[in-house]
Design a protein around this motif. Structure first.
Motif, PDB file in Angstrom:
ATOM      1  N   PHE A   1       0.857  -1.183   0.000  1.00 56.83           N
ATOM      2  CA  PHE A   1       0.000   0.000   0.000  1.00 56.83           C
ATOM      3  C   PHE A   1       0.893   1.232   0.000  1.00 56.83           C
ATOM      4  CE2 PHE A   1       0.794  -0.519   4.508  1.00 56.83           C
ATOM      5  CZ  PHE A   1       0.860   0.774   4.997  1.00 56.83           C
ATOM      6  N   THR A   2       0.321   2.369  -0.367  1.00 56.90           N
ATOM      7  CA  THR A   2       1.052   3.626  -0.404  1.00 56.90           C
ATOM      8  C   THR A   2       0.489   4.567   0.645  1.00 56.90           C
ATOM      9  OG1 THR A   2       1.435   3.373  -2.773  1.00 56.90           O
ATOM     10  CG2 THR A   2       1.751   5.557  -1.855  1.00 56.90           C
ATOM     11  N   LEU A   3       1.389   5.119   1.458  1.00 57.43           N
ATOM     12  CA  LEU A   3       1.013   6.127   2.447  1.00 57.43           C
ATOM     13  C   LEU A   3       1.475   7.484   1.927  1.00 57.43           C
ATOM     14  CD1 LEU A   3      -0.092   6.869   5.251  1.00 57.43           C
ATOM     15  CD2 LEU A   3       2.219   6.541   6.121  1.00 57.43           C
ATOM     16  N   VAL A   4       0.559   8.440   1.849  1.00 54.86           N
ATOM     17  CA  VAL A   4       0.870   9.774   1.335  1.00 54.86           C
ATOM     18  C   VAL A   4       0.859  10.755   2.504  1.00 54.86           C
ATOM     19  CG1 VAL A   4       0.275  11.517  -0.373  1.00 54.86           C
ATOM     20  CG2 VAL A   4      -0.359   9.151  -0.771  1.00 54.86           C
ATOM     21  N   GLN A   5       2.006  11.425   2.732  1.00 57.30           N
ATOM     22  CA  GLN A   5       2.133  12.370   3.839  1.00 57.30           C
ATOM     23  C   GLN A   5       2.539  13.733   3.306  1.00 57.30           C
ATOM     24  OE1 GLN A   5       5.096   9.926   5.796  1.00 57.30           O
ATOM     25  NE2 GLN A   5       3.717   9.669   7.527  1.00 57.30           N
ATOM     26  N   HIS A   6       2.155  14.769   4.040  1.00 55.50           N
ATOM     27  CA  HIS A   6       2.494  16.144   3.666  1.00 55.50           C
ATOM     28  C   HIS A   6       3.893  16.481   4.155  1.00 55.50           C
ATOM     29  CE1 HIS A   6       2.151  20.645   4.402  1.00 55.50           C
ATOM     30  NE2 HIS A   6       2.139  20.495   3.098  1.00 55.50           N
ATOM     31  N   VAL A   7       4.683  17.160   3.291  1.00 57.94           N
ATOM     32  CA  VAL A   7       6.015  17.646   3.663  1.00 57.94           C
ATOM     33  C   VAL A   7       5.975  19.168   3.558  1.00 57.94           C
ATOM     34  CG1 VAL A   7       8.475  17.612   3.135  1.00 57.94           C
ATOM     35  CG2 VAL A   7       7.094  15.571   2.746  1.00 57.94           C
ATOM     36  N   PRO A   8       5.974  19.897   4.691  1.00 54.59           N
ATOM     37  CA  PRO A   8       5.928  21.360   4.620  1.00 54.59           C
ATOM     38  C   PRO A   8       7.237  21.921   4.071  1.00 54.59           C
ATOM     39  CG  PRO A   8       5.576  20.563   6.879  1.00 54.59           C
ATOM     40  CD  PRO A   8       5.943  19.394   6.045  1.00 54.59           C
ATOM     41  N   VAL A   9       7.140  22.847   3.104  1.00 53.54           N
ATOM     42  CA  VAL A   9       8.317  23.499   2.528  1.00 53.54           C
ATOM     43  C   VAL A   9       8.079  24.999   2.485  1.00 53.54           C
ATOM     44  CG1 VAL A   9       9.136  21.551   1.161  1.00 53.54           C
ATOM     45  CG2 VAL A   9       7.467  23.108   0.189  1.00 53.54           C
ATOM     46  N   GLU A  10       9.166  25.769   2.533  1.00 55.74           N
ATOM     47  CA  GLU A  10       9.089  27.225   2.432  1.00 55.74           C
ATOM     48  C   GLU A  10       8.772  27.638   1.000  1.00 55.74           C
ATOM     49  OE1 GLU A  10       9.423  29.667   4.822  1.00 55.74           O
ATOM     50  OE2 GLU A  10       9.287  28.002   6.240  1.00 55.74           O
ATOM     51  N   SER A  11       9.512  27.049   0.038  1.00 53.42           N
ATOM     52  CA  SER A  11       9.354  27.412  -1.360  1.00 53.42           C
ATOM     53  C   SER A  11       9.451  26.153  -2.217  1.00 53.42           C
ATOM     54  CB  SER A  11      10.451  28.401  -1.767  1.00 53.42           C
ATOM     55  OG  SER A  11      10.427  28.610  -3.150  1.00 53.42           O
ATOM     56  N   PHE A  12       8.789  26.166  -3.361  1.00 50.90           N
ATOM     57  CA  PHE A  12       8.824  25.031  -4.270  1.00 50.90           C
ATOM     58  C   PHE A  12       9.900  25.179  -5.346  1.00 50.90           C
ATOM     59  CE2 PHE A  12       4.546  24.946  -2.532  1.00 50.90           C
ATOM     60  CZ  PHE A  12       4.449  23.615  -2.155  1.00 50.90           C
ATOM     61  N   LYS A  13      10.687  26.251  -5.281  1.00 52.32           N
ATOM     62  CA  LYS A  13      11.715  26.509  -6.281  1.00 52.32           C
ATOM     63  C   LYS A  13      12.836  25.466  -6.193  1.00 52.32           C
ATOM     64  CE  LYS A  13      10.016  30.666  -7.291  1.00 52.32           C
ATOM     65  NZ  LYS A  13       9.348  30.986  -8.511  1.00 52.32           N
ATOM     66  N   GLN A  14      13.240  24.975  -7.354  1.00 57.98           N
ATOM     67  CA  GLN A  14      14.384  24.063  -7.500  1.00 57.98           C
ATOM     68  C   GLN A  14      14.219  22.746  -6.731  1.00 57.98           C
ATOM     69  OE1 GLN A  14      16.857  24.855  -9.677  1.00 57.98           O
ATOM     70  NE2 GLN A  14      15.709  26.705 -10.114  1.00 57.98           N
ATOM     71  N   LEU A  15      13.004  22.305  -6.484  1.00 49.08           N
ATOM     72  CA  LEU A  15      12.803  21.028  -5.800  1.00 49.08           C
ATOM     73  C   LEU A  15      12.725  19.903  -6.822  1.00 49.08           C
ATOM     74  CD1 LEU A  15      10.207  21.769  -2.989  1.00 49.08           C
ATOM     75  CD2 LEU A  15      12.618  21.251  -2.739  1.00 49.08           C
ATOM     76  N   GLN A  16      13.390  18.810  -6.541  1.00 53.49           N
ATOM     77  CA  GLN A  16      13.395  17.637  -7.403  1.00 53.49           C
ATOM     78  C   GLN A  16      12.738  16.474  -6.656  1.00 53.49           C
ATOM     79  OE1 GLN A  16      14.831  17.581 -10.590  1.00 53.49           O
ATOM     80  NE2 GLN A  16      15.135  19.788 -10.341  1.00 53.49           N
ATOM     81  N   THR A  17      12.470  15.409  -7.402  1.00 52.61           N
ATOM     82  CA  THR A  17      12.016  14.181  -6.762  1.00 52.61           C
ATOM     83  C   THR A  17      13.199  13.542  -6.055  1.00 52.61           C
ATOM     84  OG1 THR A  17      10.331  13.840  -8.439  1.00 52.61           O
ATOM     85  CG2 THR A  17      11.021  11.915  -7.169  1.00 52.61           C
ATOM     86  N   GLU A  18      13.032  13.234  -4.776  1.00 54.28           N
ATOM     87  CA  GLU A  18      14.127  12.711  -3.981  1.00 54.28           C
ATOM     88  C   GLU A  18      13.726  11.398  -3.326  1.00 54.28           C
ATOM     89  OE1 GLU A  18      14.998  15.717  -1.127  1.00 54.28           O
ATOM     90  OE2 GLU A  18      15.700  17.148  -2.617  1.00 54.28           O
ATOM     91  N   THR A  19      14.638  10.443  -3.321  1.00 57.81           N
ATOM     92  CA  THR A  19      14.420   9.203  -2.594  1.00 57.81           C
ATOM     93  C   THR A  19      14.872   9.403  -1.160  1.00 57.81           C
ATOM     94  OG1 THR A  19      14.793   7.923  -4.591  1.00 57.81           O
ATOM     95  CG2 THR A  19      14.929   6.738  -2.515  1.00 57.81           C
ATOM     96  N   VAL A  20      14.011   9.068  -0.222  1.00 55.86           N
ATOM     97  CA  VAL A  20      14.281   9.255   1.198  1.00 55.86           C
ATOM     98  C   VAL A  20      14.748   7.935   1.783  1.00 55.86           C
ATOM     99  CG1 VAL A  20      13.285   9.941   3.415  1.00 55.86           C
ATOM    100  CG2 VAL A  20      12.518  11.035   1.317  1.00 55.86           C
TER     101      VAL A  20
END
Length: 119
Positions: A97-116
């Protein structure tokens, strides 16, 4: 020239990634009273597509964030953490199953998909 069939791995491993979902492009021509429910549906579809699972569970904090400005004014973008996990329930239809959680960020500039990395 014959094409060779490429087999994809059917065994899905647990993984966690951070994505940015651009909700504004999905809210075009949607009536006001249907915008927040549509945003939830878009997040659900995005998670199902990226993680290839049918069972998608949305965290309550993400739900509160999407509804924070009311039904009409959905946030334009949202940063989410998608975690594909094993289903502990024995009689479940899906193994993952997939759990979707919110990640608070200041700005969306220059954000990439990242593996955690999971701890």
């Amino acid at each position: 020239m014959a094409k060779t069939a490429v087999k994809r791995a059917t065994a899905k491993e647990p993984v966690t990634r951070d994505y940015t979902i651009h909700l504004h492009k999905h809210m075009q021509k949607i009536s006001f009273k249907k915008r927040a429910p549509r945003a939830i549906r878009v997040v659900r579809q995005f998670a199902a597509k990226c993680m290839t699972t049918k069972d998608v569970r949305i965290d309550t904090k993400l739900n509160k964030f999407l509804w924070s400005n009311g039904v009409r004014n959905v946030p334009r973008r949202v940063r989410v953490r998608l975690s594909r996990k094993r289903n502990e329930d024995e009689d479940a239809k899906e193994k993952m199953f997939t759990l979707v959680q919110h990640v608070p960020v200041e700005s969306f500039k220059q954000l990439q998909t990242e593996t955690v990395r999971d701890e």
